[in-house]
Design a protein around this motif. Structure first.
Motif, PDB file in Angstrom:
ATOM      1  N   ASP A   1     -14.545 -10.842  14.330  1.00 17.00           N
ATOM      2  CA  ASP A   1     -13.699 -11.981  13.990  1.00 17.00           C
ATOM      3  C   ASP A   1     -13.949 -13.078  15.019  1.00 17.00           C
ATOM      4  O   ASP A   1     -13.766 -12.868  16.227  1.00 17.00           O
ATOM      5  CB  ASP A   1     -12.230 -11.560  14.006  1.00 17.00           C
ATOM      6  CG  ASP A   1     -11.318 -12.581  13.363  1.00 17.00           C
ATOM      7  OD1 ASP A   1     -11.682 -13.781  13.334  1.00 17.00           O
ATOM      8  OD2 ASP A   1     -10.237 -12.183  12.896  1.00 17.00           O
TER       9      ASP A   1
ATOM     10  N   TRP B   1     -11.266 -24.749  13.924  1.00 16.26           N
ATOM     11  CA  TRP B   1     -12.010 -24.429  12.710  1.00 16.26           C
ATOM     12  C   TRP B   1     -11.481 -25.236  11.524  1.00 16.26           C
ATOM     13  O   TRP B   1     -12.267 -25.769  10.731  1.00 16.26           O
ATOM     14  CB  TRP B   1     -11.956 -22.925  12.387  1.00 16.26           C
ATOM     15  CG  TRP B   1     -12.760 -22.649  11.166  1.00 16.26           C
ATOM     16  CD1 TRP B   1     -14.101 -22.417  11.100  1.00 16.26           C
ATOM     17  CD2 TRP B   1     -12.291 -22.679   9.808  1.00 16.26           C
ATOM     18  NE1 TRP B   1     -14.492 -22.293   9.784  1.00 16.26           N
ATOM     19  CE2 TRP B   1     -13.393 -22.443   8.977  1.00 16.26           C
ATOM     20  CE3 TRP B   1     -11.051 -22.876   9.226  1.00 16.26           C
ATOM     21  CZ2 TRP B   1     -13.297 -22.402   7.594  1.00 16.26           C
ATOM     22  CZ3 TRP B   1     -10.946 -22.840   7.837  1.00 16.26           C
ATOM     23  CH2 TRP B   1     -12.064 -22.598   7.032  1.00 16.26           C
TER      24      TRP B   1
ATOM     25  N   ARG C   1      -7.204 -15.727   4.878  1.00 14.58           N
ATOM     26  CA  ARG C   1      -8.606 -15.290   4.791  1.00 14.58           C
ATOM     27  C   ARG C   1      -8.717 -13.922   4.123  1.00 14.58           C
ATOM     28  O   ARG C   1      -9.554 -13.718   3.244  1.00 14.58           O
ATOM     29  CB  ARG C   1      -9.226 -15.252   6.196  1.00 14.58           C
ATOM     30  CG  ARG C   1     -10.688 -14.804   6.193  1.00 14.58           C
ATOM     31  CD  ARG C   1     -11.248 -14.695   7.581  1.00 14.58           C
ATOM     32  NE  ARG C   1     -10.556 -13.684   8.348  1.00 14.58           N
ATOM     33  CZ  ARG C   1     -10.570 -13.610   9.680  1.00 14.58           C
ATOM     34  NH1 ARG C   1     -11.232 -14.508  10.388  1.00 14.58           N
ATOM     35  NH2 ARG C   1      -9.935 -12.652  10.308  1.00 14.58           N
TER      36      ARG C   1
ATOM     37  N   GLN D   1      -8.588 -21.840  18.418  1.00 15.26           N
ATOM     38  CA  GLN D   1      -9.814 -21.658  17.637  1.00 15.26           C
ATOM     39  C   GLN D   1      -9.552 -21.871  16.150  1.00 15.26           C
ATOM     40  O   GLN D   1     -10.364 -22.467  15.447  1.00 15.26           O
ATOM     41  CB  GLN D   1     -10.397 -20.264  17.872  1.00 15.26           C
ATOM     42  CG  GLN D   1     -11.004 -20.087  19.235  1.00 15.26           C
ATOM     43  CD  GLN D   1     -11.442 -18.646  19.477  1.00 15.26           C
ATOM     44  OE1 GLN D   1     -10.871 -17.695  18.943  1.00 15.26           O
ATOM     45  NE2 GLN D   1     -12.465 -18.485  20.308  1.00 15.26           N
TER      46      GLN D   1
ATOM     47  N   THR E   1     -15.822 -16.685   8.916  1.00 14.80           N
ATOM     48  CA  THR E   1     -15.301 -16.615  10.290  1.00 14.80           C
ATOM     49  C   THR E   1     -15.263 -15.177  10.771  1.00 14.80           C
ATOM     50  O   THR E   1     -14.958 -14.921  11.935  1.00 14.80           O
ATOM     51  CB  THR E   1     -13.905 -17.263  10.419  1.00 14.80           C
ATOM     52  OG1 THR E   1     -12.975 -16.573   9.587  1.00 14.80           O
ATOM     53  CG2 THR E   1     -13.959 -18.750  10.085  1.00 14.80           C
TER      54      THR E   1
ATOM     55  N   PRO F   1     -17.678 -20.312  14.818  1.00 14.77           N
ATOM     56  CA  PRO F   1     -17.886 -20.069  13.387  1.00 14.77           C
ATOM     57  C   PRO F   1     -18.761 -21.161  12.771  1.00 14.77           C
ATOM     58  O   PRO F   1     -18.679 -22.321  13.141  1.00 14.77           O
ATOM     59  CB  PRO F   1     -16.468 -20.135  12.804  1.00 14.77           C
ATOM     60  CG  PRO F   1     -15.554 -19.916  13.954  1.00 14.77           C
ATOM     61  CD  PRO F   1     -16.264 -20.455  15.159  1.00 14.77           C
TER      62      PRO F   1
ATOM     63  N   ASP G   1     -16.579 -20.639   3.826  1.00 15.23           N
ATOM     64  CA  ASP G   1     -16.679 -20.825   5.276  1.00 15.23           C
ATOM     65  C   ASP G   1     -15.557 -20.059   5.983  1.00 15.23           C
ATOM     66  O   ASP G   1     -15.763 -19.507   7.065  1.00 15.23           O
ATOM     67  CB  ASP G   1     -16.625 -22.304   5.653  1.00 15.23           C
ATOM     68  CG  ASP G   1     -17.950 -23.011   5.427  1.00 15.23           C
ATOM     69  OD1 ASP G   1     -19.005 -22.395   5.702  1.00 15.23           O
ATOM     70  OD2 ASP G   1     -17.933 -24.165   4.990  1.00 15.23           O
TER      71      ASP G   1
ATOM     72  N   LEU H   1     -12.326 -15.936  15.078  1.00 14.57           N
ATOM     73  CA  LEU H   1     -11.080 -16.666  15.325  1.00 14.57           C
ATOM     74  C   LEU H   1     -10.129 -15.741  16.068  1.00 14.57           C
ATOM     75  O   LEU H   1      -9.669 -14.747  15.511  1.00 14.57           O
ATOM     76  CB  LEU H   1     -10.455 -17.125  14.003  1.00 14.57           C
ATOM     77  CG  LEU H   1     -11.318 -18.058  13.154  1.00 14.57           C
ATOM     78  CD1 LEU H   1     -10.616 -18.383  11.852  1.00 14.57           C
ATOM     79  CD2 LEU H   1     -11.667 -19.319  13.916  1.00 14.57           C
TER      80      LEU H   1
END
Length: 195
Positions: A37, A48, A75, A44, A27, A13, A23, A39
């Protein structure tokens, strides 16, 4: 023989939006024409969070897919709220607020140092998620949403906060989409001259 892992071929990412909440949204991005995706594991997700400035990359409490699941939940909530804010429509912040609810300011007292721990939490993972949620809440409440933009490339889904002096940023990154646009424009001009 172990089957190939498609996640192993994904890019890392990017951290280029000039705001951690954006940000986080980035991702999920377009890879080979499909929303993907980036992640896909606690590791991961933890990496991130560290790259975005929210703490150490290795979290002992990040196991069993819990961190990944919580980060994806955050998210998804932030994405809904950012789009609602950009479109000036109502939205429900309850999921975002659930990440903030348990973060309680505490004074840490040491002999040579006093510190206000604004995101005191029972574990480092929850603390990092609360800090990220606070960053998103601050953007939503105080950010200038005329400067929250999507990259102008039709093949890109990345967002950014335009902190340039002129506020004319068009691309997620000049090295990525900006350069592709310049090359495409150069080719068009060249073809026009040849024809």
């Amino acid at each position: 023989m172990t089957p190939p892992n498609p996640a192993a071929n994904l890019p890392a990412p990017y951290v280029l939006a000039d705001h951690p909440a954006l940000d986080l949204l980035n991702t999920v991005m377009m890879v080979d024409g499909r929303k993907t995706d980036l992640l896909n594991s606690d590791e991961q997700a933890s990496t991130w969070l560290a790259q975005a400035g929210f703490g150490p990359a290795s979290l002992p409490s990040a196991k069993g897919g819990v961190l990944l699941s919580n980060l994806r939940t955050l998210r998804d909530a932030v994405e809904v709220l950012v789009h609602a804010r950009r479109e000036e429509r109502d939205a429900d912040p309850s999921v975002l607020n659930s990440f903030l609810r348990d973060a309680v300011p505490q004074l840490r007292w040491g002999i040579h140092q006093l510190e206000l721990d604004r995101f005191h939490h029972k574990d480092e993972t929850s603390r990092q998620l609360a800090r990220l949620a606070y960053s998103a809440a601050k953007l939503l409440a105080e950010g200038d949403f005329s400067l929250v933009r999507k990259c102008e490339s039709p093949d890109c889904s990345l967002m950014f906060y335009d902190r340039t002096k002129s506020h004319k940023r068009r691309w997620c990154s000049m090295a990525l989409c900006g350069n592709r646009h310049k090359v495409a424009e150069f080719r068009k001009r060249r073809q026009g001259q040849a024809g």
